[in-house]
Design an enzyme around this catalytic site. Structure first.
Site, short mmCIF file in Angstrom:
data_model
loop_
_atom_site.label_atom_id
_atom_site.label_comp_id
_atom_site.label_asym_id
_atom_site.label_seq_id
_atom_site.Cartn_x
_atom_site.Cartn_y
_atom_site.Cartn_z
N LEU A 175 3.87 -0.86 15.73
CA LEU A 175 3.56 -0.31 14.49
C LEU A 175 3.74 -1.27 13.27
CD1 LEU A 175 5.94 2.99 15.17
CD2 LEU A 175 3.11 2.80 15.24
N THR A 200 6.97 4.31 8.93
CA THR A 200 6.99 3.02 9.40
C THR A 200 7.37 2.07 8.44
OG1 THR A 200 4.98 3.63 10.84
CG2 THR A 200 5.58 1.30 10.64
N HIS A 210 11.03 2.37 7.64
CA HIS A 210 11.90 2.02 8.85
C HIS A 210 11.91 0.22 8.78
CE1 HIS A 210 13.12 1.68 13.25
NE2 HIS A 210 12.36 0.74 13.10
N GLU A 211 10.76 -0.20 8.60
CA GLU A 211 10.58 -1.58 8.48
C GLU A 211 11.58 -2.19 7.31
OE1 GLU A 211 10.07 -3.10 11.06
OE2 GLU A 211 9.16 -1.57 12.08
N HIS A 242 15.23 -2.38 8.05
CA HIS A 242 15.33 -3.73 8.91
C HIS A 242 15.29 -4.87 7.94
CE1 HIS A 242 15.20 -2.16 12.93
NE2 HIS A 242 13.74 -2.05 13.02
N GLN A 267 24.09 6.68 20.29
CA GLN A 267 23.10 7.23 20.97
C GLN A 267 22.51 6.25 22.03
OE1 GLN A 267 20.25 8.44 17.99
NE2 GLN A 267 18.37 7.56 18.78
N ASP A 313 7.05 10.26 12.21
CA ASP A 313 7.32 10.22 10.89
C ASP A 313 7.71 11.62 10.30
OD1 ASP A 313 6.47 7.83 10.68
OD2 ASP A 313 4.72 8.14 9.15
#
Ligand SMILES: [Zn+2]
Length: 487
Positions: free
Chosen positions: A179, A217, A220-221, A224, A248, A279
């Site tokens: 992704l 996406t 999320h990136e 990071h 988890q 999403d």
């Protein structure tokens, strides 16, 4: 039989969907393997976490440059698609996302507004205006996870803008199965620092495809890029170095129903942006993640705090000034009642100068205004005679300044103004025109004052059929001008 084949296809479809992953950890591992000297700084960043309450600079708007690297017009996504992604980042990192109310009650005490904003850059690294979008056509069909082609003009990608001052986002066709990916702080070459997102997973409109069609996406990136780990720690019941996220077992895909327990927790936080769910099923960061992100900003990405790239650039197009006052000067003494200042205007800016307002005065008298209009290329000058000024006395200072070049604020006022000290005759300027006939040599004239004291005369023999323009500066009083014709 038909039915069975149909079910089989669905099941293959699900497997393929689950293979869609984020490449950040994989790239980080590869980088640290060949650059072990970065392990120490990475460890420091992972372990040196400051509570957000103790962080001094807690307002940030991160300037973003989006590189659209496209092989065909479909991949050359619209500005609107880009804007939709910036909107999602702003919502998700301020917890103003519409689906924030889907967070289960039990997680509400730990979820948090990250207090981070994003803007499309308004100025490029040279300080010039930009919309924060770079578009580059490429011959490459797609970009692989372990390649750096996307990061350089010379290899079919787009070279990063100063990665200390901008979040660089590359949008392109990534090889199937990925992704996107991000570079962790100190997790790679500075030239490749930023995030890479597949063009079908970027924004909320245009080319996006379900279930990665809500811009998560990129959320999320960017997580990071700001030093967040996957919520499962990329290990079975692994550690994401965040205290409040539940341990988890593994990545969650699709959409789960809460509670979905593992590793003795009361339910995975599968709605965390750092999980792998669809999403539509993620909506939260936590306070612990906020501490971690702000620690990374403070300890590593701190130059973003001072970046001016979200502000419109200083407009060098608007810079004009007076470089010289040619007249009055003390070699050509002027009559105090009518002073015509001759000045040189310069366009110091980068754009053509079409108008400027010139303000001028003598001593501390009120300023007069002259509106200059014209066409002056960058660096060029124009000599201007300003409308008449008058003054009493001998020693004066003339001040001339420019303002509002091309109708806008002059960003460099230091070159606007010039002043000049000069002397003038006290008096009134008088102009006399004399026209001679066919016998100019028969004419002469004299100027005397009321006491019959000589002031000036025609001196040389006058020419035939000639107009003489006589300018005098005379102090206030009575004078006699006598013109003679000898024949
Ligand atoms: Zn990831």
């Amino acid at each position: 039989m038909k039915k069975i084949i149909f079910l089989l296809l669905i099941s293959i479809g699900n497997i393929l969907a689950q293979e869609q992953t984020c490449g950040s950890q994989l790239r980080l591992k590869k980088f640290l393997k060949s650059n072990p000297e970065f392990l120490e700084i990475r460890n420091t960043l992972d372990n040196n976490i400051i509570d957000f309450e103790n962080i001094k600079s807690s307002n940030i708007t991160i300037p973003v440059v989006v590189h659209i690297v496209y092989n065909n017009q479909i991949e050359n996504i619209s500005d609107n698609q880009i804007f939709s992604q910036i909107d999602v980042l702003n919502e998700d990192f301020s917890r103003t996302n519409n689906d924030a109310n889907n967070t289960p009650l039990s997680f509400l005490p730990i979820v948090s507004d990250m207090q981070i904003n994003f803007c499309l850059a308004q100025q490029n690294p040279d300080g010039n205006p930009t919309n924060g979008i770079v578009r580059k056509q490429t011959n490459l069909q797609s970009f692989p996870l372990y390649g750096d082609e996307i990061h350089y003009d010379t290899s079919g990608g787009s070279t990063a803008w100063d990665t200390k001052k901008y979040l660089n986002i590359w949008v392109c066709n990534i090889d199937t199965g990925i992704l996107g990916w991000a570079q962790f702080p100190a997790g790679g070459n500075p030239a490749t620092d930023g995030v890479v997102i597949d063009y079908e997973k970027f924004g909320t409109t245009g080319t996006v495809s379900h279930p990665y069609d809500l811009g998560r996406t990129t959320t999320h990136e960017v997580g990071h890029w700001l030093n967040l780990w996957h919520i499962w720690g990329d290990n079975t019941c692994g550690d994401d170095f965040v205290n409040d996220t539940p341990e988890q077992e593994e990545a969650n895909y699709g959409c789960k129903i809460h509670p979905h327990p593992s590793c003795n927790n009361n339910g995975d936080m599968f709605m965390n942006f750092m999980d792998y769910t669809n999403d539509a099923c993620m909506n939260s960061f936590t306070q612990g993640q906020k501490n971690r992100v702000w620690s990374a900003i403070t300890n590593y990405r701190y130059e973003l705090l001072n970046s001016q790239a979200c502000n419109s650039p200083i407009n060098l197009s608007s810079d004009a000034g007076i470089i010289s006052i040619l007249e009055p000067n003390n070699t050509n003494l002027v009559c105090a009642d009518a002073i015509y200042a001759k000045v040189i205007l310069k366009n110091y800016g980068n754009n053509i100068l079409n108008s400027v307002t010139i303000k001028y005065n003598i001593n501390s008298s009120s300023e007069q205004t002259f509106y200059w209009n014209g066409y002056l290329n960058p660096g060029n000058t124009d000599t201007i005679i300003l409308p008449v000024l008058s003054s009493i006395g001998n020693n004066h200072i003339l001040n001339v300044r420019t303002t509002l070049p091309n109708g806008s604020l002059d960003v460099n006022p230091s070159n606007n103004q010039k002043s000049k000290i000069f002397s003038s005759f006290n008096g009134k300027s008088i102009n006399i025109k004399i026209r001679t006939d066919n016998y100019g040599n028969e004419n002469s004239w004299t100027l005397t004052n009321i006491d019959n004291n000589y002031i000036i005369d025609s001196m040389n023999i006058l020419s035939n059929n000639t107009t003489y323009n006589l300018d005098f500066c005379l102090d206030y009083g009575c004078y006699m001008f006598v013109i003679n014709d000898s024949y």
